[in-house]
Design an enzyme around this catalytic site. Sequence first.
Site, mmCIF file in Angstrom:
data_model
loop_
_atom_site.group_PDB
_atom_site.id
_atom_site.type_symbol
_atom_site.label_atom_id
_atom_site.label_comp_id
_atom_site.label_asym_id
_atom_site.label_seq_id
_atom_site.Cartn_x
_atom_site.Cartn_y
_atom_site.Cartn_z
ATOM 1 N N LYS A 130 15.263 1.466 -17.181
ATOM 2 C CA LYS A 130 15.862 1.937 -18.432
ATOM 3 C C LYS A 130 15.143 1.183 -19.544
ATOM 4 O O LYS A 130 15.306 -0.025 -19.690
ATOM 5 C CB LYS A 130 17.355 1.649 -18.458
ATOM 6 C CG LYS A 130 18.024 2.176 -19.711
ATOM 7 C CD LYS A 130 19.533 2.115 -19.549
ATOM 8 C CE LYS A 130 20.284 2.719 -20.713
ATOM 9 N NZ LYS A 130 19.818 2.384 -22.032
ATOM 10 N N CYS A 422 50.908 -9.106 -40.989
ATOM 11 C CA CYS A 422 49.645 -8.419 -41.250
ATOM 12 C C CYS A 422 48.911 -9.134 -42.393
ATOM 13 O O CYS A 422 49.481 -9.307 -43.475
ATOM 14 C CB CYS A 422 49.914 -6.971 -41.622
ATOM 15 S SG CYS A 422 48.444 -6.139 -42.225
ATOM 16 N N CYS A 446 50.534 -3.550 -37.170
ATOM 17 C CA CYS A 446 51.169 -3.498 -38.485
ATOM 18 C C CYS A 446 51.772 -2.110 -38.631
ATOM 19 O O CYS A 446 51.077 -1.110 -38.497
ATOM 20 C CB CYS A 446 50.116 -3.752 -39.568
ATOM 21 S SG CYS A 446 50.655 -3.209 -41.208
ATOM 22 N N CYS A 452 49.513 0.193 -45.831
ATOM 23 C CA CYS A 452 48.740 -1.041 -45.612
ATOM 24 C C CYS A 452 47.290 -0.801 -46.061
ATOM 25 O O CYS A 452 46.619 0.103 -45.557
ATOM 26 C CB CYS A 452 48.779 -1.415 -44.135
ATOM 27 S SG CYS A 452 47.623 -2.744 -43.734
HETATM 28 S S1 IVH Z 1 17.387 9.783 -19.181
HETATM 29 C C1 IVH Z 1 20.161 13.349 -20.216
HETATM 30 N N1 IVH Z 1 15.840 7.787 -18.569
HETATM 31 O O1 IVH Z 1 18.938 5.304 -22.570
HETATM 32 C C2 IVH Z 1 19.621 12.007 -19.855
HETATM 33 N N2 IVH Z 1 17.110 7.599 -20.560
HETATM 34 O O2 IVH Z 1 21.792 4.875 -22.711
HETATM 35 C C3 IVH Z 1 18.527 11.576 -20.736
HETATM 36 N N3 IVH Z 1 16.720 5.539 -21.816
HETATM 37 O O3 IVH Z 1 19.638 7.978 -24.708
HETATM 38 C C4 IVH Z 1 18.220 10.152 -20.661
HETATM 39 N N4 IVH Z 1 15.226 4.690 -20.456
HETATM 40 O O4 IVH Z 1 17.359 6.768 -24.952
HETATM 41 C C5 IVH Z 1 16.723 8.258 -19.448
HETATM 42 N N5 IVH Z 1 14.371 6.128 -17.915
HETATM 43 C C6 IVH Z 1 15.252 6.583 -18.789
HETATM 44 C C7 IVH Z 1 15.622 5.869 -19.943
HETATM 45 C C8 IVH Z 1 16.567 6.407 -20.798
HETATM 46 C C9 IVH Z 1 15.898 4.512 -21.584
HETATM 47 C C10 IVH Z 1 17.629 5.615 -22.963
HETATM 48 C C11 IVH Z 1 17.724 6.955 -23.626
HETATM 49 C C12 IVH Z 1 19.185 7.334 -23.567
HETATM 50 C C13 IVH Z 1 19.824 5.992 -23.400
HETATM 51 C C14 IVH Z 1 21.185 6.103 -22.782
#
Ligand code: IVH
Length: 725
Positions: A130, A422, A446, A452
Amino acid sequence: MSRAEKIPVDALSETQAGAELARLAEEIAVHDAHYHRNDAPIISDAEYDGLRQRNSEIEARFPALQRPDSPDLRVGGAVREGFEKSTHARPMLSLDNAFTAEDIFDFCDSIRNFLGLAGDDPLEFTAEPKIDGVSATLRYEDGLFIAGATRGDGFTGENITGNLRTLRDVPLRLNGADVPRVIDVRGEVYISHDDFAALNARQTSEGKAVFMNPRNAAAGALRQLDPAITAQRPLRFFAYAWGEISELRAHTQMEMIGRFKDWGLPTNREMRRCESPEEMLAVYGHLQETRALLDYDIDGVVYKVDRLDLQDRLGFRSRSPRWAIAHKFPAEQAQTVLEAIEIQVGRTGALTPVAKLRPVTVGGVVVSSASLHNEDEIRRKDVRIGDTVIVQRAGDVIPQIVGVVMDKRPQDATPYIFNTLCPACGSQAVRETDAKTGKEDAVWRCGNRALCPAQVVERLRHFVSRDAFDIEGLGEQNIQLLFDEMLITGFADIFTLREKIEEVKKAFFRKREEDALERERRTGKKRKKIVDESKRTYKEVENLISSIEARREIELERFIYALGIRHVGRNNARLLARHYHLFGAFRAAMRNAADHESTAYRELLAIDGIGETMANAAIEYFTDKRFKVTVEELLREIIVRDFVAPTSASLVAGKTVVFTGSLEKMSRDEAKARAQSLGAKVAGSVSSKTDFVVAGADAGSKLKKARELGVTILAEEEWLALTGA
Ligand code: IVH
């Protein structure tokens, strides 16, 4: 070597120039690929610059010959005033998060259940890093890069085509006979560690501020209005998904990413195919261990169901696909001193204790406050002012306090006593008791809901926020300012603000003056021109008024969400809009539902996904006199658009369906999700409003009730035929 290549630019004929530009575009693209994707340039930088230079000179002589894939387009055109909005053909969704191995087993099980797969049926996933960057979408038509955008709210982003063109990783043309006619490529823009270090060294030597982390630097570079500045930042790109596509060129995720690579898109080489959750966890373990060796930041692993036909059946929840999940790495931690505890008042009156911390860097970000959630949490963790605490931060979530370092506790630290008045209005807060469970709520609230000041300001902030009225320029500070000046005290005031534009300008100017003087005092530096500042402030107010005007019409679901009814988030707002269609009908229904014996109340609870707590909160909102006035005043200023079912072409759009008994072809969840995606409402119980009851094997009381009421009963097969499955 072609003949044209040797001819000096000013001696080229038009035909030769055209041929030469085509050759240069191709050759430069090859070198870009070697440089970035393979990390191994095959010519020197000087030779490369020579090719770029020649291309520019030819284009300068024959501007009409500039190609759509011209390498010169990478440095971008003129500076623009702001970015245009760009609506995604398919939404750019986010991912659900998982944190433990157990979450991953659950994820795999839930997919098997949804698809009705047995424990030993094969089910493959891909696992890939990721990337901790900024997501972007690239649109290619007939192989040419024609537009690119940020994610924005997932539905509409900003058109940053000019900036994306400057990335050498973004091919201006996709190569290959089977490139789809239209494809939106989704991926992440990022900066490598080496490039980041060099960038910060350059910033320092030029006396400029250094960037906090690669992601912030990448985000900042993409937001530049002048693409020439973006071009100077070392941005890179990984392609990992797609949106609209005219012809699918693969059967699996893995294959599709392979096609991406063939077409010239940069893909991540760490991606693996896994046949079991155990294998997925092994990839996770491996990446966690080797994370430091990668040249870019990653914050977890993304798993995706490999077969595209299964992805299709699994579909999407409101914000994320069912077929993918992000397995995050454990949060980063640091120690610091807790200097004070402040109480913040939320939109619904909740008093939240917030720890004010001595600023500390956690995972590349400076943290100076963290949520302590509620009184019980403070007691449970025995957090005291003066304590050294462990702070944790994961992704974009609010920093948390994990615990106290007892060895470092000062001797005079005394337990924190929660003030139950509050802090904004002085009312006595209460801890409510859940009517159903009889349990006391953990949160002090509150009760001065309508008056408020803190709650009013928070409601206003929510009202103008991105998923609600989305009014640009009315950020948190401006709302507070306009409230303090009594220019906005309720929702309707926002839409009559233009009548007070002169007062708004004065208020804004006064505030900017105060801020500027304060800055001068702090830094000892004098400002440049006061006249310019007043002009800028006036322009800002005029822009603000125009963005308000642009939002006088709103969709029903956004409107319901904007009202800030307790327990009504985006999902519930959508369910309510989908059910009632007209705001008037919804409001009348909530008033009638105040009588729990009424059909209106039963109808409300029959909406799949709506529970008693939310139902009662909505009823309470619409029967409270003060909110009634607020809403009526507001409706005089704006137009709420009726809900339109998304796929009216479907025979079941707008119909209410109840599933009962066990289905054979699909799990109950898949059947429900499909029905909803076709625009049908799925209810949990049968009433005279039910259009269809889909009865599987062993259907019981609901089937009986349907017969009594004369509701159309369908067998599973008939339902599938009706929905075209
Ligand atoms: S797939 C419909 N693959 O993580 C699914 N996302 O937390 C599309 N991201 O919005 C996303 N690495 O910006 C995918 N290998 C990866 C990724 C990835 C980073 C980001 C992406 C997404 C976010 C979600």
